[in-house]
Each structure stands twice: as C-alpha cells, then as structure tokens.
Design an enzyme around this catalytic site. Sequence first.
Site, mmCIF file in Angstrom:
data_model
loop_
_atom_site.group_PDB
_atom_site.id
_atom_site.type_symbol
_atom_site.label_atom_id
_atom_site.label_comp_id
_atom_site.label_asym_id
_atom_site.label_seq_id
_atom_site.Cartn_x
_atom_site.Cartn_y
_atom_site.Cartn_z
ATOM 1 N N GLU A 33 0.784 -1.236 -0.005
ATOM 2 C CA GLU A 33 -0.146 0.085 0.143
ATOM 3 C C GLU A 33 0.917 1.238 0.108
ATOM 4 O O GLU A 33 1.865 1.336 0.335
ATOM 5 C CB GLU A 33 -0.935 -0.111 1.267
ATOM 6 C CG GLU A 33 -0.422 0.055 2.416
ATOM 7 C CD GLU A 33 -1.320 0.230 3.902
ATOM 8 O OE1 GLU A 33 -2.586 0.372 3.413
ATOM 9 O OE2 GLU A 33 -0.890 -0.072 4.754
ATOM 10 N N HIS A 35 2.626 4.648 0.870
ATOM 11 C CA HIS A 35 3.153 5.217 2.393
ATOM 12 C C HIS A 35 3.691 6.295 1.958
ATOM 13 O O HIS A 35 4.779 6.744 2.301
ATOM 14 C CB HIS A 35 4.197 4.382 2.822
ATOM 15 C CG HIS A 35 3.471 3.067 3.872
ATOM 16 N ND1 HIS A 35 3.056 2.026 2.825
ATOM 17 C CD2 HIS A 35 3.439 2.832 4.981
ATOM 18 C CE1 HIS A 35 2.397 1.180 3.900
ATOM 19 N NE2 HIS A 35 2.803 1.601 5.173
ATOM 20 N N ASP A 44 4.569 -2.281 5.272
ATOM 21 C CA ASP A 44 4.044 -3.397 6.164
ATOM 22 C C ASP A 44 4.496 -4.683 5.843
ATOM 23 O O ASP A 44 4.683 -5.281 7.157
ATOM 24 C CB ASP A 44 2.327 -3.228 6.024
ATOM 25 C CG ASP A 44 1.864 -1.833 6.195
ATOM 26 O OD1 ASP A 44 2.536 -1.003 6.364
ATOM 27 O OD2 ASP A 44 0.455 -1.823 6.335
ATOM 28 N N HIS A 127 -0.255 -4.673 9.272
ATOM 29 C CA HIS A 127 -1.177 -3.970 8.692
ATOM 30 C C HIS A 127 -2.385 -3.980 9.485
ATOM 31 O O HIS A 127 -2.848 -5.079 9.477
ATOM 32 C CB HIS A 127 -1.509 -4.460 7.458
ATOM 33 C CG HIS A 127 -2.317 -3.884 6.321
ATOM 34 N ND1 HIS A 127 -2.312 -2.442 6.169
ATOM 35 C CD2 HIS A 127 -3.416 -4.101 6.046
ATOM 36 C CE1 HIS A 127 -3.393 -2.165 5.278
ATOM 37 N NE2 HIS A 127 -4.346 -3.161 5.172
ATOM 38 N N GLU A 129 -5.456 -3.328 9.396
ATOM 39 C CA GLU A 129 -6.676 -3.811 8.922
ATOM 40 C C GLU A 129 -6.836 -5.375 8.795
ATOM 41 O O GLU A 129 -7.983 -5.898 8.707
ATOM 42 C CB GLU A 129 -6.989 -3.269 7.482
ATOM 43 C CG GLU A 129 -7.205 -1.683 7.621
ATOM 44 C CD GLU A 129 -6.046 -0.686 7.702
ATOM 45 O OE1 GLU A 129 -5.090 -1.205 7.867
ATOM 46 O OE2 GLU A 129 -6.218 0.293 6.895
ATOM 47 N N HIS A 184 -0.035 5.541 10.405
ATOM 48 C CA HIS A 184 0.309 4.787 8.978
ATOM 49 C C HIS A 184 1.290 5.999 8.266
ATOM 50 O O HIS A 184 1.257 7.176 8.154
ATOM 51 C CB HIS A 184 -0.705 4.883 8.281
ATOM 52 C CG HIS A 184 -0.704 4.749 6.558
ATOM 53 N ND1 HIS A 184 -0.345 3.653 6.301
ATOM 54 C CD2 HIS A 184 -1.117 5.625 5.783
ATOM 55 C CE1 HIS A 184 -0.007 3.463 4.828
ATOM 56 N NE2 HIS A 184 -0.825 4.805 4.470
ATOM 57 N N GLU A 189 6.697 3.634 11.548
ATOM 58 C CA GLU A 189 7.014 2.898 10.331
ATOM 59 C C GLU A 189 8.254 3.562 9.700
ATOM 60 O O GLU A 189 9.061 2.664 9.374
ATOM 61 C CB GLU A 189 5.658 2.937 9.545
ATOM 62 C CG GLU A 189 4.695 1.997 9.928
ATOM 63 C CD GLU A 189 3.569 1.898 8.766
ATOM 64 O OE1 GLU A 189 3.185 0.789 8.874
ATOM 65 O OE2 GLU A 189 3.329 2.689 8.069
HETATM 66 MN MN MN Z 1 -1.078 -0.635 6.640
HETATM 67 ZN ZN ZN Z 2 2.053 0.838 7.033
#
Ligand code: MN
Ligand code: ZN
Length: 314
Positions: A33, A35, A44, A127, A129, A184, A189
């Site tokens: 995804e 970033h 992730d 991640h 979710e 996020h 991260e």
């Molecule tokens: Mn994520």
């Molecule tokens: Zn992430």
Amino acid sequence: MKNSVFMEEMDAFTYREKLAKDAVVFIPVGALEQHGSHMAMCVDAALTKAMAGATAEALTADTDGALEGIVCSAINFGYRSQQRSGGGFHLSGTTSLSGTTIISLARDICYSLIEDGARKIVFMNGHYENYQFIFEGAELALEKASAEGIKNVKIQLLSYWDFVDDATIQELYPDGFTGWDLEHAGVMETSLMLLFYPDLVDMDRIDPALYTGLPAELPNYDVLPIVADYTPPSGCLSHPGASTREKGIILRDVAVANMVIAIEDERFETHYGVDWKRTIAAFANLVLHFSSNEFGGSTITQQLIKVLTEEDDH
Ligand code: MN
Ligand code: ZN
C-alpha cells in the site's frame, strides 16, 4: 548455504530438523500500500518480516539455543486499507485483498505448517486492518487440525506495535501520541524503515506542500463510497518528519524484547499441556465465591489468586 531464520532461505532438511525440535514458526502478514512519497509501498510486509526475523533470533538467544524460530514467507498483500488507518483503498498503489481471501490465505498457510509438524505458530501482523481476518483463518486452521486429531497446536496472534510500551511512546512522541491507527507512514514505520531498509526511504521527499493536514483529522465513522478528500494529500496519516534510525533501534528493541516474553509465556504453558497456574487460580476463584461471606476467607483467597496470576509477570 548461510544460516537463516527465513524459511524461504532454508533447505527443506534444515526446516524439518528445526520443526522436530519444536521451533516456533512465524507468519508475517503485511500489505502492499501507498506510504506517501517518502517510502516504498512494501512497508507493512517488509517491516513485519524484519521484526519477525529479529524476534526469532532473540528467542534463540534468550533461551540459549533451546528455542528456535522459523519465519515463513510473508503474506505480502493486506485487507482493504481503511481511510482511518491506512489512507484508504481508493489510493493508487494500494493493492487490496478481500476479507475472505485473507481468511483463506491465513487458514491454508497455517494448516500447511501444522501438517509439516509446526505446533507453535505466531501470526505477526503489520497492517492494522488485517487482524480479525487472520484471527478467523487461524481459528479455522485450528478447527481443521483438531478434526484431524491434531490437538496440541497453539497459535498466537499479535501486531508488533502493541509491544511498544508506554514509557517508549512517551520518549519517542514528546508532543503527544495520536494512536497506532494514525501511525500510517508516520514516525514508527519511517524510523523502522530507516533502520531495516534505508534504501527504501527518502526523507528529502517529505514535501511540506504535500505533507499538510497531519496528523489527519478523520470522522469517527466510515463512508462508502469513499470521500477522497478526507485523506490528507500525502496519503500519510501522521507526519514522519521526526523519524530517525535511532528511534527505529529503540522501537525494534523494546517490541522484540516484549514479544519474546509473550511467546515464551505461551510456549511454557503449551509444553505442559495444562495451564496449571490458571487452573489453580480458577479453583481459588470458586473457593472465593463460596467463602466470600464468611470469616475473611476472601482476603486469603484473593492473595492466593494474586500470587498465582502475578508469577508470570516480567
Ligand atoms: Mn498498513
Ligand atoms: Zn504501513
């Protein structure tokens, strides 16, 4: 061949030897995804794989070689990124799986490892979710194993950021912490990426004109179809500007140490089949229930429960 904790870098014979010694098998679960403009899209999955590798090594070091770790290939895609924890699945680059696909992947991979002989499996999530879908897949794998007569499997699920303690959060976020959902592409991260994969981060690409509206202020509900304007223009949900490699080291060390403790705790209980401490505590609770109205028995029993349940604290 080099010595590696990563299953994909291991020959099958070494793998079997490790499983025969009851190695802990990690399954990293990530995502592909966006970033922001300052990091690669693998974050992730890449971080979870790195954290699982570090945890596997720390587990062996902490047990003087008694407990080995194997890191299975990562699930590199994740459940639909949510606007309130990953910017949203409408953003280009974010490549999402449906919940049913994640459940099936988690179940199939987990069950295959069980068939190989793995009895202690740790899903490590990276991640936000993914979590409940991995949980469902793990439970289905366990049910299938049980139906096949394999009863001594233990599966642990965790997200690595939950092992960063409050003292570290206060140290790393002196201006206040907005929560792991809004992290996020933020300081955690980005700092870990600067540590593990510095070539995949470019702090110079944090353009002030793009990185506005951070931390994101999102409604406390979801809307479908997605209202794209709710996501800040960078796609990040908090500002990564204060990220450093040094913070990455602190985050890795505290999370890995606490994950090792959690895994050793669960490993111990599995080893003896029965969780004696909880069984005795449950019995003491029963006694408490029947004696609570009589001559102070409750106080003594409460102390017993306290002693029994606190013994595991580190
Ligand atoms: Mn994520
Ligand atoms: Zn992430």
